[in-house]
Design a protein around this motif. Structure first.
Motif: not given
Length: 494
Positions: A143-151, A202-206, A211-213, A215-219
């Motif tokens: 879910w962190g990866w999904i949220i990060g990718m969509y962000a 970087l995406l692998d770290y998601l 919680y690193l997701a 970061v793209p949300v902040m962007f």
């Protein structure tokens, strides 16, 4: 307030001057939306097993992450070319006690409901669920990866607005950014600086640290705020009243006087192209499309399919003809009524358009002669396509132009500007492209390559011989449509 704004937008949609006329187009677009939605959903479902078959030793998630930067780059380009900025008629609201930030927030939130933001969900979520089930990743990690990718997708949405606002009216300012992107892509291709691999890691770290997701949300929030500030600062009645000082173009094109009675019309068309953004863009596109043959001529895949060479030849020598000719006489919409009220022979008016387009085909054919490097057969084919364009396609385009009745505002940005586009612009592509391809294919199949080239060239020569008769026919056609076009050009509803 958001509910009231949405209600006003719905009323504006239903009461639009072009609602009835464009309803069929909207229905067609709805079917296309369903089609692409199905394709993206199918991609999301089949992507995991597909990668397993192609890269059986690799983790499908890491493979996707390694290509993610290329995907997002393509998405940004795709949005820049196709996605329109959300708009709202704010002038009536400026005199009402409504806070600026509410209107600006509504416009920005409106963009979140764009179809371009919906499509990525259809492949990101199914693929993420596949990885969760098949690869035993933690649910929080996926879910962190999904949220990060969509962000990141939403970042492309708001970044596209910034780019369009800053660069669509000043393309030269975009050159350094494009140049930097090309240099980075070249360094990546040569293996000097593998930016795609770094972005993939970087995406692998998601997945490892969900919680690193954030970061793209902040962007996303930062880009949203940037757009908010830009729009709010321009939210004034007098924001665009002060005109920009520009040096007037005094180019008179005196050399056109050699063409006698056609000179005034040629001067008018050349000034129109020289002084306005959208017609001037047709010149830039024509020069860019000179390189179109590099996709086909050196490629081994197309060596056994010479019909693709005809497709390239028609485009290379006729791209200006297509881009400019299909909007005759819509280019003159703002003063067409005045032209028709003058003692101006319609035959001369059409002859000047025909002469200008013919000259463009000849010029592009000459500029395409370096393709002789790939063989004399390519050069002769391009010249035959140029003859076919001059003799056959030019009269076809002008005939299709007699159906044009939608005005073009020359002052508007040329990017994703569909003013003047109607059914005739879509239908005319069938005879322009497919007829010469079919004639070449059938002649090449049952006789030979040389005979197929001769057929195209001969048809072009016949068209040139019959040009006076075709011009007479087109003159009668335009006269019969005179008042229909004048009435259509008066309509300013989008």
């Amino acid at each position: 307030m958001f509910k009231k704004f949405a209600w006003l937008e719905w009323k504006s949609f239903l009461r639009s001057a072009s609602f009835g006329k464009s309803l069929g187009l909207k229905i067609l677009m709805a079917f296309l939306a369903l089609y692409f939605s199905g394709m993206f959903l199918l991609l999301g479902i089949s992507l995991f097993p597909l990668i397993n078959n192609i890269y059986p030793e690799e983790d499908p998630l890491k493979v996707v992450n390694s290509f993610a930067l290329a995907y997002f780059t393509f998405e940004l380009i795709f949005r820049f070319m196709l996605q329109t900025l959300p708009v709202m008629d704010i002038k009536p609201l400026m005199v009402l006690p409504i806070k600026r930030k509410k209107v600006v927030n509504f416009v920005l939130f409106k963009s979140l409901y764009s179809f371009y933001n919906f499509l990525p969900i259809l492949w990101i979520v199914p693929f993420g669920l596949y990885c969760l089930v098949k690869e035993n990743y933690s649910s929080s990690g996926m879910w962190g990866w999904i949220i990060g990718m969509y962000a990141v997708t939403l970042c492309m949405n708001f970044l596209n607005f910034i780019i369009k606002k800053r660069f669509t009216d000043n393309l030269k300012a975009l050159i350094p950014i494009v140049g930097a992107g090309v240099i980075i892509a070249l360094l990546d291709y040569l293996g000097i600086f593998d930016i795609t691999a770094y972005f993939g890691k970087l995406l692998d770290y998601l997945v490892l640290k969900p919680y690193l997701a954030l970061v793209p949300v902040m962007f996303v929030i930062a880009l949203y705020w940037w757009n908010f500030q830009n729009l709010r600062d321009k939210f004034y009645l007098d924001a665009d009243l002060k005109g920009k000082n520009k040096s007037a173009s005094t180019q008179e094109f005196g050399w056109t006087r050699k063409f006698g009675s056609l000179a005034p019309f040629l001067q008018q068309d050349l000034k129109l192209i020289w002084r306005n953004k959208r017609p001037k863009t047709t010149i830039y596109l024509s020069l860019m499309f000179l390189a179109y043959g590099l996709i086909f001529y050196p490629n081994e895949t197309y060596q056994g399919m010479p019909t693709f060479f005809v497709f390239a030849g028609i485009f290379i020598t006729g791209i200006f003809m297509i881009n400019f000719g299909q909007f005759v006489p819509s280019w003159d919409a703002s003063y067409y009524q005045m032209i028709m009220a003058q003692n101006i022979p319609m035959r001369q008016y059409l002859a000047s358009k025909m002469g200008l387009i013919t000259f463009s085909v000849i010029a592009l054919a000459i500029l395409s002669t370096p393709y002789v490097y790939f063989g004399w057969n390519i050069l002769f084919l391009n010249l035959a396509c140029a003859l076919y364009n001059i003799g056959v396609n030019v009269p076809i385009l002008l005939y299709a132009g007699s159906f044009n009745k939608k005005r073009i505002d020359l002052d508007k940005s040329p990017f994703m500007n569909y003013q003047g586009t109607g059914a005739s612009q879509w239908l005319v592509g069938i005879p322009l492209i497919f007829i010469p391809i079919f004639l070449f294919w059938i002649t090449n199949k049952y006789i030979n390559y040389d005979a197929a080239i001769v057929i195209l060239a001969v048809l072009g020569v016949i068209g040139l011989i019959l040009r006076p008769n075709l011009l007479t026919f087109l003159t009668h056609r335009y006269r019969s449509r005179k008042y229909v076009m004048i009435q259509g050009f008066k309509q300013k509803g989008e």
